[in-house]
Design an enzyme around this catalytic site. Structure first.
Site, PDB file in Angstrom:
ATOM      1  N   GLY A  44       0.832  -1.198   0.000  1.00 34.31           N
ATOM      2  CA  GLY A  44       0.000   0.000   0.000  1.00 34.31           C
ATOM      3  C   GLY A  44       0.865   1.246   0.000  1.00 34.31           C
ATOM      4  N   GLN A  49       2.823   9.897   1.771  1.00 39.46           N
ATOM      5  CA  GLN A  49       4.151   9.290   1.637  1.00 39.46           C
ATOM      6  C   GLN A  49       4.921   9.835   0.432  1.00 39.46           C
ATOM      7  OE1 GLN A  49       2.501   5.061   2.233  1.00 39.46           O
ATOM      8  NE2 GLN A  49       4.565   4.939   3.064  1.00 39.46           N
ATOM      9  N   CYS A  88       6.879  -0.581   6.401  1.00 41.49           N
ATOM     10  CA  CYS A  88       6.342   0.621   5.769  1.00 41.49           C
ATOM     11  C   CYS A  88       7.395   1.205   4.841  1.00 41.49           C
ATOM     12  CB  CYS A  88       5.974   1.632   6.855  1.00 41.49           C
ATOM     13  SG  CYS A  88       5.326   3.177   6.206  1.00 41.49           S
ATOM     14  N   LEU A  89       6.977   1.620   3.647  1.00 39.70           N
ATOM     15  CA  LEU A  89       7.917   2.208   2.687  1.00 39.70           C
ATOM     16  C   LEU A  89       8.556   3.487   3.244  1.00 39.70           C
ATOM     17  CD1 LEU A  89       5.844   1.719  -0.599  1.00 39.70           C
ATOM     18  CD2 LEU A  89       7.819   0.373   0.148  1.00 39.70           C
ATOM     19  N   HIS A 130      -3.469   0.380   8.183  1.00 40.57           N
ATOM     20  CA  HIS A 130      -2.136   1.003   8.156  1.00 40.57           C
ATOM     21  C   HIS A 130      -2.151   2.275   7.294  1.00 40.57           C
ATOM     22  CE1 HIS A 130       2.451   0.617   7.735  1.00 40.57           C
ATOM     23  NE2 HIS A 130       2.135   1.507   6.809  1.00 40.57           N
ATOM     24  N   GLU A 131      -2.739   2.166   6.094  1.00 38.23           N
ATOM     25  CA  GLU A 131      -2.728   3.309   5.163  1.00 38.23           C
ATOM     26  C   GLU A 131      -3.627   4.439   5.654  1.00 38.23           C
ATOM     27  OE1 GLU A 131      -0.435   3.334   3.032  1.00 38.23           O
ATOM     28  OE2 GLU A 131       0.025   1.198   3.175  1.00 38.23           O
ATOM     29  N   HIS A 134      -1.860   6.619   7.961  1.00 34.11           N
ATOM     30  CA  HIS A 134      -1.016   7.622   7.293  1.00 34.11           C
ATOM     31  C   HIS A 134      -1.788   8.910   7.023  1.00 34.11           C
ATOM     32  CE1 HIS A 134       2.841   5.782   6.478  1.00 34.11           C
ATOM     33  NE2 HIS A 134       2.305   4.695   5.952  1.00 34.11           N
TER      34      HIS A 134
END
Ligand code: ZN
Length: 155
Positions: A44, A49, A88-89, A130-131, A134
């Site tokens: 994701g 991000q 996480c990226l 999770h997203e 963000h």
């Protein structure tokens, strides 16, 4: 592909703004996010991000396929939770166990502004939670019960 910003960047702590205009610029942003997601091998990717403070994320859990979630709102289906490892990226090389709901109902809009909803479980349900975090300025490292450098707890 856009540059992915990492923990420590104040943009990741902001509350993202709702999308109100569904135009060519949005389409361009989504195409960019999709490209960035796949080039980074992510599950994701949320707009903050790539330093865009909008309530959008894209995801592909490898099972149910790619989708775009605009102005997403999720609610738990039942109250069962489980703990599993997340990365996480925006937090390279760090993994941690996070408690999430096992199943969620997500309501969102597609790139044309059309309202959609789906039920998700497993990895997609975890990804959705999770997203969405963000979009509210929250990183998984703030919720993780433990953090480690490898995907397994003993690394
Ligand atoms: Zn993340």
């Amino acid at each position: 592909m856009s540059k992915i910003i990492t923990a420590g960047n104040p943009l990741l702590k902001e509350t993202a703004q709702p999308v109100t205009v569904f135009d060519k610029n949005l389409k361009f942003l989504l195409e960019n996010m999709k490209k960035t997601l796949y080039e980074a091998n992510g599950v994701g990717l949320a707009a903050p991000q790539i330093a865009v403070s909008k309530r959008i994320f894209v995801a592909d859990d490898g099972v149910s396929g790619y989708d775009e979630y605009i102005n997403p709102v999720w609610t738990p289906v039942g109250d069962e939770k489980d703990i599993d490892v997340e990365g996480c990226l925006s937090v390279p090389d760090l993994y941690g166990e996070v408690e999430r709901y096992k199943e969620v109902l997500i309501k969102y809009q597609d790139r044309h502004g059309k309202k959609r909803q789906k039920k998700a479980s497993g990895l997609l349900a975890r990804c959705i939670q999770h997203e969405t975090d963000h979009l509210n300025g929250i990183l998984f490292i703030e919720k993780a019960v433990s953090l480690h450098k490898g995907k397994d707890a003993d690394e």
